[in-house]
Structures are given as structure tokens and as C-alpha cells.
Design a protein around this motif. Structure first.
Motif, mmCIF file in Angstrom:
data_model
loop_
_atom_site.group_PDB
_atom_site.id
_atom_site.type_symbol
_atom_site.label_atom_id
_atom_site.label_comp_id
_atom_site.label_asym_id
_atom_site.label_seq_id
_atom_site.Cartn_x
_atom_site.Cartn_y
_atom_site.Cartn_z
ATOM 1 N N ASP A 191 1.546 12.363 2.236
ATOM 2 C CA ASP A 191 0.712 12.472 3.435
ATOM 3 C C ASP A 191 -0.727 12.837 3.090
ATOM 4 N N THR A 192 -0.906 13.739 2.125
ATOM 5 C CA THR A 192 -2.263 14.145 1.742
ATOM 6 C C THR A 192 -3.020 12.984 1.107
ATOM 7 N N LEU A 193 -2.390 12.305 0.164
ATOM 8 C CA LEU A 193 -3.061 11.177 -0.492
ATOM 9 C C LEU A 193 -3.340 10.053 0.488
ATOM 10 N N ILE A 243 0.841 -1.205 0.000
ATOM 11 C CA ILE A 243 0.000 0.000 0.000
ATOM 12 C C ILE A 243 0.871 1.249 0.000
ATOM 13 N N ALA A 244 1.929 1.227 0.814
ATOM 14 C CA ALA A 244 2.834 2.372 0.853
ATOM 15 C C ALA A 244 3.480 2.605 -0.509
ATOM 16 N N ILE A 245 3.896 1.533 -1.164
ATOM 17 C CA ILE A 245 4.508 1.663 -2.492
ATOM 18 C C ILE A 245 3.503 2.229 -3.489
ATOM 19 N N ALA A 246 2.261 1.736 -3.425
ATOM 20 C CA ALA A 246 1.235 2.223 -4.346
ATOM 21 C C ALA A 246 0.943 3.701 -4.119
ATOM 22 N N LEU A 247 0.910 4.141 -2.854
ATOM 23 C CA LEU A 247 0.679 5.559 -2.571
ATOM 24 C C LEU A 247 1.848 6.416 -3.059
ATOM 25 N N ILE A 248 3.061 5.892 -2.934
ATOM 26 C CA ILE A 248 4.227 6.617 -3.442
ATOM 27 C C ILE A 248 4.138 6.761 -4.960
ATOM 28 N N GLN A 249 3.738 5.684 -5.635
ATOM 29 C CA GLN A 249 3.563 5.765 -7.089
ATOM 30 C C GLN A 249 2.457 6.742 -7.459
ATOM 31 N N GLU A 250 1.377 6.720 -6.688
ATOM 32 C CA GLU A 250 0.271 7.640 -6.961
ATOM 33 C C GLU A 250 0.695 9.087 -6.724
ATOM 34 N N SER A 251 1.551 9.317 -5.736
ATOM 35 C CA SER A 251 2.049 10.673 -5.484
ATOM 36 C C SER A 251 2.884 11.162 -6.655
ATOM 37 N N ASN A 256 -1.033 17.317 9.651
ATOM 38 C CA ASN A 256 -2.237 16.570 9.276
ATOM 39 C C ASN A 256 -3.501 17.400 9.491
ATOM 40 N N ALA A 257 -3.476 18.300 10.475
ATOM 41 C CA ALA A 257 -4.627 19.191 10.665
ATOM 42 C C ALA A 257 -4.788 20.126 9.469
ATOM 43 N N TYR A 258 -3.686 20.608 8.916
ATOM 44 C CA TYR A 258 -3.763 21.485 7.751
ATOM 45 C C TYR A 258 -4.317 20.741 6.537
ATOM 46 N N ILE A 259 -4.010 19.452 6.444
ATOM 47 C CA ILE A 259 -4.580 18.665 5.346
ATOM 48 C C ILE A 259 -6.095 18.598 5.476
ATOM 49 N N MET A 260 -6.584 18.340 6.696
ATOM 50 C CA MET A 260 -8.026 18.283 6.920
ATOM 51 C C MET A 260 -8.682 19.652 6.693
ATOM 52 N N ILE A 261 -7.994 20.710 7.089
ATOM 53 C CA ILE A 261 -8.524 22.053 6.854
ATOM 54 C C ILE A 261 -8.662 22.312 5.358
ATOM 55 N N ALA A 262 -7.638 21.908 4.593
ATOM 56 C CA ALA A 262 -7.677 22.126 3.146
ATOM 57 C C ALA A 262 -8.803 21.350 2.484
ATOM 58 N N ILE A 263 -9.148 20.188 3.042
ATOM 59 C CA ILE A 263 -10.175 19.350 2.411
ATOM 60 C C ILE A 263 -11.576 19.754 2.851
ATOM 61 N N TYR A 264 -11.792 19.863 4.165
ATOM 62 C CA TYR A 264 -13.146 20.029 4.692
ATOM 63 C C TYR A 264 -13.461 21.452 5.147
ATOM 64 N N GLY A 265 -12.460 22.298 5.338
ATOM 65 C CA GLY A 265 -12.725 23.680 5.721
ATOM 66 C C GLY A 265 -13.167 23.863 7.152
ATOM 67 N N LYS A 266 -12.886 22.899 8.047
ATOM 68 C CA LYS A 266 -13.239 23.034 9.465
ATOM 69 C C LYS A 266 -12.174 23.862 10.189
ATOM 70 N N ASN A 267 -12.466 24.228 11.436
ATOM 71 C CA ASN A 267 -11.486 24.988 12.210
ATOM 72 C C ASN A 267 -10.332 24.089 12.645
ATOM 73 N N CYS A 305 -0.786 23.853 3.789
ATOM 74 C CA CYS A 305 -2.218 23.850 3.500
ATOM 75 C C CYS A 305 -2.475 24.024 2.005
ATOM 76 N N THR A 306 -1.673 24.865 1.355
ATOM 77 C CA THR A 306 -1.836 25.089 -0.081
ATOM 78 C C THR A 306 -1.574 23.809 -0.866
ATOM 79 N N LEU A 307 -0.476 23.144 -0.578
ATOM 80 C CA LEU A 307 -0.145 21.905 -1.291
ATOM 81 C C LEU A 307 -1.150 20.799 -0.972
ATOM 82 N N ALA A 308 -1.599 20.735 0.271
ATOM 83 C CA ALA A 308 -2.583 19.719 0.640
ATOM 84 C C ALA A 308 -3.880 19.897 -0.141
ATOM 85 N N GLY A 309 -4.352 21.141 -0.278
ATOM 86 C CA GLY A 309 -5.570 21.376 -1.049
ATOM 87 C C GLY A 309 -5.414 20.997 -2.508
ATOM 88 N N ALA A 310 -4.230 21.264 -3.082
ATOM 89 C CA ALA A 310 -4.004 20.921 -4.485
ATOM 90 C C ALA A 310 -3.986 19.417 -4.694
#
Length: 680
Positions: A635-637, A308-316, A529-540, A434-439
Motif C-alpha cells: 500500500d505504501t509503495l 503494474i500490480a505484479i511489479a509493485l508486489i515484486q518491488e515490495s 492511507n492517511a497514516y501513509i501520507m502522514i508518514a511521508i509529508y507530515g501533514k495533519n 505509520c511506522t512501517l509506512a515511513g520506513a
């Protein structure tokens, strides 16, 4: 597995298809506080600029208080000390009595420092000797005019240096000092280094460009080479362990006939003696065998998670290939950090030089009756006039004027400068994450790739972060800043009390520093990881940090495996980029590689290692910038992948967004195949 606080798994939301577009501002109170701090920081900078004078630090002062290298002494950048030995003989006196230090000898600004040192004390007793024949006007304080001075007096000897030698006498101490200065001439070395950079800068830029291309190619090729590289590295670790087992057994068998044991040797600082004992190699054999077995069993039981880790690295790597602009976003972060550092340094410099300098008239020979009464402060260095009754009297800098509200609070303003600087730096880093996580989240949640990926995802994520989440990013940055401030305070206390600490105090201080170091690492991990969630869901920030932490704890083994595999690959990548470019630059700048028709020759360099160090350091910064983007993508993926597993089940109503490779590893399928171009 579920751990301490598993939380509730994410529920299916039919309207969710990536980073939420309809969102509101988060953590408004912290946003207002951050803006107030920024405005206050700007006000501090303006006040420091109005009251400060960095010339006190940047330029040397002569005995009359004028700066060398600027103003009337623009063509005289060097400061000449008449008697350099007084700087060494009076350090303790000045430090203890004045809470500061200035060399108590006459100083004049000169164009170039003289190479000869003369002794003229005997001339003070010769009649009819004109000062103009003995002294050089350029080596006198500005208040002395040799044309209007008739006799050589003891005072004049302290205010001018001669241009001729009355006797061929040169102090051995001066010769020794001159040899040291000539041997370690920092100015000359600096000029030579500057010449090297001036002649080799195009090739340094080419080396850095090669590092950038190699870093980019390495990240893109991970899409195809990640499985091979990971398994080669794993097999290499196992092979190294197997060789260690064989070598320990071979040494153990060689010392079978040895009669000595560990108990016979006892304790000794000569550790090579222990290597000649059979029991030592038996202990090594057992330890390495146990470690090898643990590693092998771990790999066997975690093979699916490694896949799974290898597949996520390839996907990144695939995500970055669709968003090449993301690789250059670290330049934005670098520029913003450079602005923060420059503003902090300038503000600290102007604050440190705020207020007018205060001087004190001090006599080193305080036993003389005429010198005992000399003790006064001056607000202007030029007001001091040498006295014939006490020639040893000197005007010494004491401190800067601390009168007035602004000057009395300079220390507090310096603390404010540091706190605001750390907060701004952490905010800039948070904004980049946060910018990279949203992208990258917009890439994962695009059902059909690349058709459903939005236009300009990095720019859109940057604008979204600034518009809605400045408060949340400032909140996370503030928490990290507070922890860093505690670490700075502990380091300061440790530095000041180290001489008085007993073993128990040193142990306690070491434990405190270690605990706060670990806390800082944990806060950085949680914020990321909190910034990733902020970028996706827009919560505080608090809600996002809680959801991210719970999600990771529900998949803690996958987190550990992915983190270690990614760290291993990125370490190998940095080693490849920095090491490869460094070796290439060494062979080039040392003259071992000659390009046809190349006008550059290594013989023209004074220190060929300076361009090499520059290229190696620059290559590391470039590789770190590129790989930080890649690490953020992984980390984002990964978080998106975990959310995808909890939200969806592959049915027509809830299809998976993950790649086919990930679904194959997990034995999952979508009942509704993905349509459109770019199917993966």
C-alpha cells in the motif's frame, strides 16, 4: 479516470526526496486530549486497585465468608456443597427475590472433594450419639468444634457432613451427579492438557519456527515468483469456469429427452429434483458463460494494470529484503496490544469487585412462623449465626457496597475503561502502520537503491511518529473508536430486545449493523492511507486523509486491481503456511513421522490434537503478522508510485523514482540514468 472529487494532482517539488525531515507536531489538541485520557485511565486503574479485591472472583467463598485456596484455607482450594440439589431447586426463588444467586446450602473449603455421599437424618433422633463419631471436622464450617459438641442437632446437620454411614444408603441423584462430575472433570482434563504441553512444547516451538521461516521465504520469493503465481491463479480461475461450462452443457445434453420442466415441478424443498431438469442446467450454463466472458474481458482490458500490480508486489518483496527488521515490528505491536488487554482486564476485574460484599439472611421455608421475621442485611458474612427455630435460614450474597462517590460511579468507570481501551488499541495499530509506512516510503524515494536508503529506517520512522504525530494518530484512532462503540451499542440493544422484535424491527436492526460495519471498514481503509501520507509529508490527519482519498479516487481502477491481486496472493500464502505446517504437525504429533533418535513419542500424549491446534493457531498468527507488514509495504509503495507519476515526468529536472520494471510497463524512461551501486 477522474471521479467524484478528483482534486488537484501533486505538483513537482525539487526539494522533495522522501519522508520530510523538517516537520512539526500535528493535531496538538487531540494529542492533549489523548494524553489526558491516558492519565485518567491510569487514575481509574489506581483507584480500582485500591478499592477492588479480585479474590471475590478468583476464589470461592465458604459459608463463613472465607476464601478457599488463600489465607487460612491456602491448602483447601476446593469448595464442597453439602446438598447440591438445592442449587437446582432454588434458582428461581433466589433470582427473583434477591436479584442474584448463591446456592442455599452449607459450603466448606476442603483439600479434596469427597467421593461418597451419606444420609444421616436418622441420627438426629438417636440418643447418646457423639458428633465426633459421625462427622468429619474437615467437612464442618470453621465455627463448629466437634470436640466440644455433645449432641447431634438439626442445626449441626446443616453445618457438618458425616464421615461414616449409618446405613448403606446413597441417593441416586447424588450418584447421577457424581457420574457427571467424574465424566466431565474439567480439572482432570486440564491437568492432562498441561502434561501434553509440558512434554511437547519444544516441538511446538519448532513448528512455530518453521511457520516463521516459511512465511519469510514466501514473502522474499515473491520477488521472483509473483508473476508466475498470479497468472497461474488467474488461469486456474478461467480453467475452472471453462470446466463448469463444459459440465453444464454435458448435463444439459443428457436431459434432452426429459419431458418434465420447471413449471411441472413447481416449488419443492427437494432441490435435487431441479438438477434432473434440462432448464436448470441451461440456466447454469448461461450464468457461468456470462461470468467467464466478463472475467476474460476484464483480464484482457486490465492486463497492464495487473502487470503494474505484479511489479509493485515484486518491488515490495525487494524493499522488505533491504529492511528485514520490518518483519519483526509486529512483535512490538503485539506486546503493546498485550499490555492494553492486560490493563483493561485487570482494571475491569478490580472495578467489578470494588466495595465490600453485602449479605442477606434469607429463609427458604418462609411459611414457618419463626422464619417469617428473618430478613436482614449483613456487611460481614461471619456475623450470621444459624437459628434453631429456623434451620433453613441462610446467609446469601446480594451485591457489593455502592455507598460513596467511587462506588456509585462504577458503571460509568467501566464504560470509561472500555472507551479508553478501544482508543489505546486503535492508537497502537495506527502507530505500527505509520511506522512501517515511513520506513517503506524512505525506500521508494531513495533515488539510488540501496545506497540512498537511510540507516535504521524502521527505528527512525518510529521515533518520528511518536515525536510529531501522536495527535494525528490519536485523531484517526478516535474516529474508529466512536464507530466501534456504536456497533457495540447496537449489538447490546439487539441482544436485549431480540425476543420482542418484530420482522420490521429485525430488518431495521440488521440494516443498521450492516451500515456501521461497512462504515468501520471504510474508516479503517481511509485511516490506513492517511497514516501513509502522514508518514511521508507530515501533514495533519484531515489533510492527509483528504489527499490520500483524492489520490486513490484518481486511480480507482488501479486501486481495485492491486487490492484484489494482493489479497489473492496473501490468501494463497496464508493457506500455504498454515496448511503446510498444520499437515506436518499432524503427521508428527500423531506418530506417523518418526525422527531418528527422537525421544518424543506420540503415545505419551493424552490428546495429540492439542499441540496440533496450538501449532496451527500460532502459525496463522505468525503468517498474519508477516503478511500484514507485506500488505502495508504494498500500500505504501503504491501511494508513492501514484505520487511519483503525478510529480515527475522523467526529465533531467523531474526524474522518476520508480523501478525500471514499472517504467517499462508504463512505457516511461528517465533521461538521467540512475547512478551508483544497486541499480534496479
Amino acid at each position: 479516470p477522474l471521479f467524484f472529487f478528483p482534486g488537484e494532482p501533486a505538483q513537482f517539488d525539487p526539494s522533495f526526496n522522501g519522508p520530510i525531515r523538517k516537520r512539526g507536531c500535528t493535531d496538538i489538541i487531540c494529542c492533549i486530549l489523548f494524553m489526558a485520557v491516558i492519565l485518567g485511565y491510569a487514575a481509574v486503574g489506581i483507584l480500582a486497585w485500591l478499592y477492588g479485591d479480585p479474590r471475590h472472583v478468583l476464589y470461592a467463598r465458604n459459608s463463613t465468608g472465607w476464601f478457599c485456596g488463600t489465607g487460612p484455607n491456602k491448602d483447601k482450594p476446593n469448595l464442597f456443597y453439602f446438598d447440591i440439589l438445592k442449587c437446582a431447586t432454588s434458582v428461581n426463588i433466589m433470582a427473583s427475590s434477591l436479584n442474584g444467586f448463591q446456592c442455599p446450602t452449607t459450603q466448606v473449603c476442603v483439600e479434596t472433594c469427597p467421593n461418597d455421599f451419606w444420609a444421616v437424618e436418622v441420627l438426629a433422633y438417636l440418643p447418646n450419639v457423639k458428633p465426633a463419631k459421625v462427622f468429619n471436622q474437615s467437612l464442618c464450617v470453621p465455627s463448629i468444634d466437634l470436640a466440644t459438641t455433645d449432641l447431634v442437632s438439626p442445626i449441626l446437620l446443616t453445618l457438618c457432613k458425616p464421615c461414616v454411614s449409618p446405613c448403606e444408603f446413597v441417593s441416586l441423584a447424588f450418584v447421577f451427579i457424581r457420574d457427571i462430575v467424574n465424566g466431565f472433570n474439567a480439572r482432570e482434563i486440564g491437568v492432562r492438557i498441561f502434561e501434553d504441553f509440558a512434554s511437547s512444547w519444544p516441538w511446538i516451538l519448532i513448528g512455530l519456527l518453521i511457520a516463521m521461516v516459511v512465511s519469510m521465504l514466501f514473502l522474499l520469493l515473491l520477488r521472483f515468483t509473483a508473476p508466475v503465481m498470479v497468472w497461474v491463479l488467474i488461469i486456474g480461475v478461467l480453467a475452472a469456469g471453462a470446466y463448469g461450462i463444459w459440465h453444464c452443457y454435458w448435463e444439459y445434453d443428457n436431459y434432452k429427452q426429459a419431458s418434465s420442466t420447471i413449471s411441472d415441478i413447481g416449488f419443492t424443498t427437494n432441490f435435487s429434483v431441479y438438477l434432473q431438469v434440462q432448464e436448470t442446467w441451461l440456466a447454469f450454463l448461461i450464468i457461468i458463460s456470462v461470468a467467464e466472458a466478463i472475467i476474460l474481458l476484464t483480464i484482457i482490458f486490465l492486463r497492464n494494470r495487473i502487470l503494474i500490480a505484479i511489479a509493485l508486489i515484486q518491488e515490495s518483496s525487494k524493499a522488505i529484503s533491504h529492511m528485514m527488521s520490518s518483519l519483526f515490528y509486529p512483535l512490538v505491536t503485539f506486546v503493546l496490544l498485550l499490555v492494553c488487554v492486560a490493563y483493561w482486564g485487570a482494571t475491569a476485574l478490580y472495578l467489578a469487585t470494588s466495595g465490600n460484599p453485602i449479605y442477606r439472611v434469607v429463609a427458604l421455608n418462609s411459611t414457618m412462623s419463626d422464619c417469617k421475621s428473618i430478613n436482614g442485611s449483613l456487611s460481614n458474612h461471619t456475623l450470621f449465626t444459624p437459628s434453631s427455630c429456623c434451620p433453613s435460614a441462610s446467609c446469601i450474597f446480594i451485591k457489593y457496597n455502592d455507598e460513596g462517590l467511587f462506588q456509585r460511579n462504577l458503571f460509568n468507570l467501566q464504560i470509561y475503561n472500555v472507551v479508553a481501551f478501544l482508543w489505546c488499541v486503535n492508537f497502537v495499530i495506527a502507530l505500527g502502520q505509520c511506522t512501517l509506512a515511513g520506513a517503506f516510503a524512505s525506500y521508494y524515494w531513495a533515488f539510488t537503491k540501496p545506497g540512498d536508503i537511510p540507516m535504521f529506517p524502521v527505528s527512525a520512522s518510529f521515533i518520528r511518529s511518536l515525536r510529531y504525530h501522536v495527535g494525528s494518530l490519536a485523531f484517526g484512532a478516535l474516529i474508529l473508536t466512536l464507530v466501534q462503540l456504536v456497533r457495540i451499542i447496537l449489538e447490546y440493544i439487539d441482544h436485549k430486545t431480540r425476543a420482542a422484535q418484530n420482522p420490521c424491527a429485525r430488518f431495521l436492526m440488521c440494516c443498521l449493523k450492516c451500515c456501521f460495519w461497512c462504515l468501520e471498514k471504510f474508516i479503517k481503509f481511509l485511516n490506513r492511507n492517511a497514516y501513509i501520507m502522514i508518514a511521508i509529508y507530515g501533514k495533519n490527519f484531515c489533510v492527509s486523509a483528504k489527499n490520500a482519498f483524492m489520490l486513490l479516487m484518481r486511480n480507482v481502477i488501479r486501486v481495485v486491481v492491486l487490492d484484489k491481486v494482493t489479497d489473492l496472493l496473501l490468501f494463497f500464502g496464508k493457506l500455504l503456511v498454515v496448511g503446510g505446517v498444520g499437515v506436518l504437525s499432524f503427521f508428527f504429533f500423531s506418530g506417523r513421522i518418526l525422527l531418528p533418535g527422537n525421544t518424543f513419542r506420540s503415545e505419551t500424549l493424552n490428546y495429540y490434537w492439542m499441540p496440533i491446534i496450538t501449532v496451527v493457531f500460532g502459525s496463522y498468527l505468525i503468517a498474519h503478522g508477516f503478511f500484514s507488514v507485506y500488505n502495508m509495504c504494498v500500500d505504501t509503495l503504491f501511494l508513492c508510485f501514484l505520487e511519483d507519476l503525478e510529480r515527475n515526468d522523467g526529465s533531467l529536472q523531474k526524474p522518476y523514482f520508480m523501478s525500471k520494471n514499472l517504467m517499462k510497463i508504463l512505457n516511461k524512461t528517465n533521461k538521467a540514468p540512475k547512478k551508483g551501486k544497486g541499480k534496479d
